[in-house]
Design a protein around this motif. Structure first.
Motif, PDB file in Angstrom:
ATOM      1  N   PRO A  99       3.219   3.973  -6.323  1.00  0.00           N
ATOM      2  CA  PRO A  99       2.110   3.144  -6.091  1.00  0.00           C
ATOM      3  C   PRO A  99       1.408   3.236  -5.154  1.00  0.00           C
ATOM      4  O   PRO A  99       0.229   3.227  -4.885  1.00  0.00           O
ATOM      5  N   LEU A 100       2.204   3.471  -3.874  1.00  0.00           N
ATOM      6  CA  LEU A 100       1.751   3.525  -2.511  1.00  0.00           C
ATOM      7  C   LEU A 100       0.948   4.837  -2.324  1.00  0.00           C
ATOM      8  O   LEU A 100      -0.265   4.962  -2.064  1.00  0.00           O
ATOM      9  N   ALA A 101       1.426   5.931  -3.058  1.00  0.00           N
ATOM     10  CA  ALA A 101       0.797   7.256  -2.827  1.00  0.00           C
ATOM     11  C   ALA A 101      -0.555   7.215  -3.620  1.00  0.00           C
ATOM     12  O   ALA A 101      -1.753   7.602  -3.218  1.00  0.00           O
ATOM     13  N   LYS A 102      -0.479   6.553  -4.649  1.00  0.00           N
ATOM     14  CA  LYS A 102      -1.695   6.393  -5.663  1.00  0.00           C
ATOM     15  C   LYS A 102      -2.846   5.582  -4.730  1.00  0.00           C
ATOM     16  O   LYS A 102      -3.894   5.920  -4.950  1.00  0.00           O
ATOM     17  N   LEU A 103      -2.381   4.350  -4.345  1.00  0.00           N
ATOM     18  CA  LEU A 103      -3.331   3.520  -3.606  1.00  0.00           C
ATOM     19  C   LEU A 103      -3.915   4.332  -2.388  1.00  0.00           C
ATOM     20  O   LEU A 103      -5.048   4.517  -2.066  1.00  0.00           O
ATOM     21  N   VAL A 104      -3.099   5.065  -1.380  1.00  0.00           N
ATOM     22  CA  VAL A 104      -3.637   5.762  -0.409  1.00  0.00           C
ATOM     23  C   VAL A 104      -4.375   7.025  -0.804  1.00  0.00           C
ATOM     24  O   VAL A 104      -5.491   7.227  -0.214  1.00  0.00           O
ATOM     25  N   THR A 105      -4.240   7.684  -1.944  1.00  0.00           N
ATOM     26  CA  THR A 105      -4.947   8.958  -2.422  1.00  0.00           C
ATOM     27  C   THR A 105      -6.240   8.159  -2.874  1.00  0.00           C
ATOM     28  O   THR A 105      -7.453   8.810  -2.471  1.00  0.00           O
ATOM     29  N   ASP A 106      -6.401   7.156  -3.492  1.00  0.00           N
ATOM     30  CA  ASP A 106      -7.475   6.400  -4.156  1.00  0.00           C
ATOM     31  C   ASP A 106      -8.414   6.027  -2.911  1.00  0.00           C
ATOM     32  O   ASP A 106      -9.543   6.429  -2.612  1.00  0.00           O
ATOM     33  N   LEU A 107      -7.564   5.727  -1.786  1.00  0.00           N
ATOM     34  CA  LEU A 107      -8.403   5.006  -0.418  1.00  0.00           C
ATOM     35  C   LEU A 107      -9.013   6.364   0.127  1.00  0.00           C
ATOM     36  O   LEU A 107     -10.137   6.228   0.722  1.00  0.00           O
ATOM     37  N   LEU A 108      -8.341   7.345   0.191  1.00  0.00           N
ATOM     38  CA  LEU A 108      -8.821   8.759   0.942  1.00  0.00           C
ATOM     39  C   LEU A 108      -9.831   9.334  -0.066  1.00  0.00           C
ATOM     40  O   LEU A 108     -11.097   9.809   0.709  1.00  0.00           O
ATOM     41  N   GLU A 109     -10.164   9.190  -1.301  1.00  0.00           N
ATOM     42  CA  GLU A 109     -11.082   9.471  -2.023  1.00  0.00           C
ATOM     43  C   GLU A 109     -12.352   8.979  -1.916  1.00  0.00           C
ATOM     44  O   GLU A 109     -13.529   9.187  -1.916  1.00  0.00           O
ATOM     45  N   GLN A 110     -11.911   7.320  -1.778  1.00  0.00           N
ATOM     46  CA  GLN A 110     -13.487   6.548  -1.645  1.00  0.00           C
ATOM     47  C   GLN A 110     -13.871   6.166  -0.112  1.00  0.00           C
ATOM     48  O   GLN A 110     -14.984   6.050   0.121  1.00  0.00           O
ATOM     49  N   LEU A 111     -13.137   6.746   0.760  1.00  0.00           N
ATOM     50  CA  LEU A 111     -13.424   6.564   2.267  1.00  0.00           C
ATOM     51  C   LEU A 111     -14.785   7.305   2.516  1.00  0.00           C
ATOM     52  O   LEU A 111     -15.595   6.212   3.224  1.00  0.00           O
ATOM     53  N   PRO A 112     -15.285   8.201   2.148  1.00  0.00           N
ATOM     54  CA  PRO A 112     -16.543   8.709   2.621  1.00  0.00           C
ATOM     55  C   PRO A 112     -17.687   7.730   2.038  1.00  0.00           C
ATOM     56  O   PRO A 112     -18.705   7.772   2.666  1.00  0.00           O
ATOM     57  N   GLN A 113     -17.392   6.830   0.874  1.00  0.00           N
ATOM     58  CA  GLN A 113     -18.479   6.355   0.595  1.00  0.00           C
ATOM     59  C   GLN A 113     -18.695   4.807   1.067  1.00  0.00           C
ATOM     60  O   GLN A 113     -19.631   4.076   0.967  1.00  0.00           O
TER      61      GLN A 113
END
Length: 181
Positions: A93-107
């Motif tokens: 779950p932590l990996a999923k959260l951080v991966t989503d965060l990295l995907e959305q960070l540029p926006q």
């Protein structure tokens, strides 16, 4: 000045009357809208962007696969180490959260330096929970604290010009990182 004077008592009375009316009505609320895109909620799996695929698309596990597309000539080499990018058990779950965060960070709308520092902190978390060895609790705790620290100014509204929902997005990310070690 010729013939005009300021009636300071009248201004004081007007100010007092105006304040009394504001006190009756409570705080003044003004909705603010930006031209920035809304951020999807963390964990939604959607970065809100459109992706055009002009080649093969894989849905599912393609671990260890190699592919060349539209090449005249190609040379491929592959070296596989056991479990080099596997998420440590219990940290999915932590990996999923951080991966989503990295995907959305540029926006989010951060300036380049803040975005890079936040991405670096997020990548440090991922680096610690992936790989051959089990995560080291002290290193993971420090990496998570750095990431929460990078997100805190967004959550607290200290950075101006961000996308609509950036504060809630950061608040959700920090909540997801809380209690993990």
């Amino acid at each position: 000045m010729g013939g005009s004077s300021i009636d300071k008592r009248a201004i004081a009375k007007f100010t007092k009357d105006l304040q009394r009316e504001f006190d009756k009505q409570g705080p003044i609320r003004i909705p603010v809208e930006t031209d920035m895109p809304e951020l999807p909620p963390l964990g939604s799996g959607s970065s809100g962007t459109t992706v055009n695929n002009y080649g093969p698309v894989f849905h599912g596990d393609v671990s260890g696969a190699q592919i060349a597309w539209n090449n005249e000539t190609v040379t491929q080499n592959q070296q596989n180490a056991t479990n080099t990018s596997t998420v440590a058990p219990g940290y999915e779950p932590l990996a999923k959260l951080v991966t989503d965060l990295l995907e959305q960070l540029p926006q989010v709308g951060l300036d380049e330096q803040d975005r890079l520092e936040t991405a670096e902190a997020a990548n440090d978390v991922l680096k610690e929970i992936t790989g051959v060895e089990s995560p080291e609790p002290g290193k993971l705790r420090r990496a998570i604290n750095l990431l929460r620290g990078a997100l805190s100014p967004i959550r607290d509204g200290l950075i101006t010009g961000l996308a609509a929902g950036a504060e809630d997005w950061a608040k959700a990310a920090i909540a997801g990182l809380t209690g993990v070690s």
